[in-house]
Design an enzyme around this catalytic site. Structure first.
Site, mmCIF file in Angstrom:
data_model
loop_
_atom_site.group_PDB
_atom_site.id
_atom_site.type_symbol
_atom_site.label_atom_id
_atom_site.label_comp_id
_atom_site.label_asym_id
_atom_site.label_seq_id
_atom_site.Cartn_x
_atom_site.Cartn_y
_atom_site.Cartn_z
ATOM 1 N N SER A 51 -7.743 5.206 7.355
ATOM 2 C CA SER A 51 -6.524 5.257 8.168
ATOM 3 C C SER A 51 -5.733 6.505 7.833
ATOM 4 O O SER A 51 -5.807 7.014 6.712
ATOM 5 C CB SER A 51 -5.651 4.028 7.896
ATOM 6 O OG SER A 51 -4.396 4.175 8.529
ATOM 7 N N TYR A 100 -1.324 -1.058 1.748
ATOM 8 C CA TYR A 100 -2.393 -0.791 2.718
ATOM 9 C C TYR A 100 -2.836 0.669 2.613
ATOM 10 O O TYR A 100 -4.028 0.970 2.552
ATOM 11 C CB TYR A 100 -1.861 -1.095 4.118
ATOM 12 C CG TYR A 100 -2.820 -0.818 5.263
ATOM 13 C CD1 TYR A 100 -3.818 -1.735 5.580
ATOM 14 C CD2 TYR A 100 -2.707 0.345 6.023
ATOM 15 C CE1 TYR A 100 -4.686 -1.497 6.632
ATOM 16 C CE2 TYR A 100 -3.568 0.595 7.080
ATOM 17 C CZ TYR A 100 -4.549 -0.324 7.377
ATOM 18 O OH TYR A 100 -5.405 -0.077 8.423
#
Lengths: 433, 245
Positions: B138, B151
């Protein structure tokens, strides 16, 4: 990309809570007011639930079964007609009915019982639905067809998404020789000529439609271009799929009386308006505006209205002339005025819009009170003639108008799911003005 | 024909990418937690052209079961040469800050499990002398931000791990592809306000499939995120610490 939950006309509304549907096994969320949103091609507020929850239905986009021998296709209700065409056209099948954009979901096509250029032959979309599954907010699952739960079938076809969530559907596709349409286009001088060409064409042509010059007045009133065609065998490779996009919303509407008159006059007089032997790929034939994604942005931040009505054939010429005269004098009309006749195939839905007669559709940039006043005078004419206005395109008709156009609404309302509602439904079932 | 393992196959990005491979007639093994959703996706992919679409129910945290998963995949597909590791969760940052258990779980799901599966695939692909391992990391892994740094750091671990693995396998005929999506309009983000930076899963899936076929090292998708993240990485820490992003 267009914000999910925004209707095609881009008219402003109150905030909505958005909940994504991801698969056909999911239960409905526990919210007091629900409405399913497909791909946002309804113009007004049938796809809006201001202050309530919208179920974003595009996540239900899986195919479930397709038999290339019989043309039966089963899919989740968020699948687009464009996706169906991509899947089935190589094996010689096509949607039996398609509206003027292929970016509509199957669920939306059922809920609005959409029609196309072949209405005089095929009726509307609901006429080709073999079966669908309806999920009610109490958890009940209803399989509906003409034989099974036929009342729920009739309520849900054209039922504006109010009877529950359509999760999956089976439709009967139509056999075609390939992606080509063969036909012609011709200019006509007035409405009388339009009806004459229609009468002469409906027997031999699967698809017929006319574009009218809405800026024409006086002797030119009602002039336009008539287009007709049939599916034809393949001859060459399909054109490249180049797509333009309206990248931003301009600060003001690009549509005004000057651009309108210029466009309409040019369109009428361009050489391609008169073609004896035309061969179209299906995309420009059915979906001329799909080539410009998000064309609805050209009307600027205030959005626009579309008005589509159907008028009984008897006396239609006079009423259409009156309407065209008023629209032409107002200078408020738009690029695209489409005229077509509906045939006698009965629609299956309680609230289905198509009925025998002539249907007229056009856009109006939102200029506030002036625009609404003109649309109200058009409604007066439609009501007096015993016609109807298409809910999928509407954002402003009065409750009284709706109830006179759709007298079955009261019987239909018994099938409305207690938790489902829409801004449209609340508007047109409010107090009769 | 590729023989492809897709981990986290019910995610919107994975499903969109799988459709691209289905159009090319590839064979697919779909792994996820929900059997009926996997089955529905498999049927859909077969209709779209997949040579084969198998399903396998597994929670990505059961890492000891990975060797068995890969054996079973090779057996059912008649081999295995491509993998897309796409499972993950959108961590609740606030909860991660107060619960050790949540933080560990998020790190395990979004970071450790992807690395373990990469490691297992790497050895097998190295032995057979070919293969492609693609992992969805990501842009959040490019720099830690207060809004999602648990995350983000799990994804940073994946990015660093795959970078090293890419070097190790470069001369062994194995490609390692690190995919860094920006904002994607998936069910995970349905309620977010969407702007021009948002991309649809379908368009993201196209880019990922093409990148995997070409064996690109790092894919930002949409492409402009490479520029955005380059700038964000350049901001000095003494300035960055004051930002509210």
């Amino acid at each position: 990309m267009n914000q999910p939950g925004t209707a095609w006309g881009r008219l402003p509304g109150a905030p909505q809570r958005l909940v994504a549907l991801t698969d056909r096994f999911q239960a409905l969320p526990d919210e007091p007011s629900l409405l399913t949103f497909g791909n946002g091609r309804s113009y007004g507020d049938v796809g809006r639930n201001d202050g309530g929850t919208l179920l974003i239905g595009r996540g239900l986009d899986r195919f479930i079964g397709f038999d290339p021998a019989t043309g039966r296709l089963e899919c989740e209700a968020g699948v687009l007609l464009s996706e169906i065409i991509d899947l089935v056209l190589p094996s010689g099948w096509f949607p039996p009915v398609t509206p003027g954009t292929r970016f509509v979901t199957v669920g939306g096509a059922i809920a609005n019982d959409v029609h196309g250029k072949n209405h005089h032959r095929a009726g509307s979309f609901g006429n080709h639905i073999l079966e669908f599954e309806l999920l009610r907010s109490d958890g009940q699952i209803l399989r509906c067809s003409r034989d099974q739960n036929p009342d729920w079938f009739a309520a849900t076809v054209g039922g504006l998404g109010l009877t529950g969530l359509i999760r999956r559907a089976t439709l009967q596709l139509k056999r075609v020789p390939g992606p080509w349409i063969r036909g012609d286009s011709q200019r006509f001088a007035n409405l009388k000529a339009f009806f004459a060409i229609t009468a002469a064409s409906d027997g031999d042509y699967e698809y017929t439609v006319a574009w009218l010059d809405c800026s024409a007045t006086g002797a030119n009133l009602g002039r336009g271009i008539f287009i007709r065609g049939n599916h034809a065998p393949a001859t060459e490779a399909p054109p490249s799929g180049r797509v333009l996009r309206m990248p931003i919303t301009p600060p003001i509407s690009l549509v005004n009386s000057l651009s309108l008159r210029a466009f309409n006059t040019l369109y009428y007089h361009r050489p391609a308006a008169q073609v004896n032997q035309a061969l179209w790929h299906y995309r420009p034939f059915f979906y001329p505006l799909d080539g410009i994604l998000e064309w609805n942005r050209m009307y600027g931040p205030s959005g626009f209205y579309q008005y589509q009505c159907v008028l009984p054939t008897e006396g239609a010429i006079d009423i259409l002339s009156e309407m065209l005269g008023r629209i032409g004098r107002s200078g408020l009309g738009s690029f695209l005025l489409v005229l077509k006749t509906f045939g006698a195939v009965p629609s299956l839905g309680m609230l289905s819009f198509p009925r025998p007669g002539a249907t007229l559709a056009l856009d109006f940039p939102n200029r506030g009170a002036e625009t609404l006043a003109l649309l109200n005078t058009l409604d007066d004419l439609t009501r007096a003639a015993g016609g109807a206005v298409y809910p999928a395109k509407d954002a402003r008709m009065s409750a009284a108008s709706f109830q006179s156009y759709f007298p079955a609404w009261r019987g239909f309302s018994r099938y409305v799911d207690p938790k489902f509602s829409s801004s449209f439904w609340r508007r047109v079932t409010g107090d009769v003005a | 024909m590729r023989r492809i393992l897709i981990m986290g196959a019910t995610s919107a990005i994975a499903e969109a990418t799988a459709r691209e491979f289905a159009l090319l007639g590839d064979a697919l093994m779909l792994v996820g937690r929900n059997a009926e959703r996997l089955q529905a996706i498999a049927e859909d992919l077969k209709l779209r052209g997949a040579k084969q679409a198998e399903t396998y129910v597994l929670d990505a945290r059961e890492m000891m079961a990975y060797p068995k998963l890969l054996d079973e995949t090779s057996l059912r597909l008649g081999g295995l040469d491509t993998a897309l590791i796409a499972h993950g969760t959108l961590s609740d940052q606030a909860l991660c800050e107060t619960s050790i258990e949540t933080m560990l779980n998020e790190f395990r799901v979004n970071g450790v499990s992807a690395m373990v599966l990469c490691a297992e695939l790497a050895n097998r692909f190295e032995a057979q002398g070919h293969g492609t391992i693609a992992v969805i990391s990501s842009v959040a892994g490019d720099r830690g931000r207060q809004s999602n740094y648990v995350y983000g750091s799990a994804k940073a671990a994946v990015t660093t791990f795959t970078s090293g693995l890419r070097q190790r396998l470069y001369n062994k005929g194995v490609r390692v592809v690190t995919i860094k999506p920006g904002f994607v309009d998936t069910p995970m983000t349905a309620s977010f306000k969407k702007g021009p930076l948002w991309a649809s899963p379908a368009s993201v899936g196209k880019v990922i499939a093409r990148g995997m076929i070409l064996g690109k090292p790092v894919i930002y998708v949409p492409w402009f995120w490479r520029g955005i993240m380059s700038i964000i990485k350049l901001v000095p820490e003494f300035v960055f610490q004051r930002l509210r992003i």
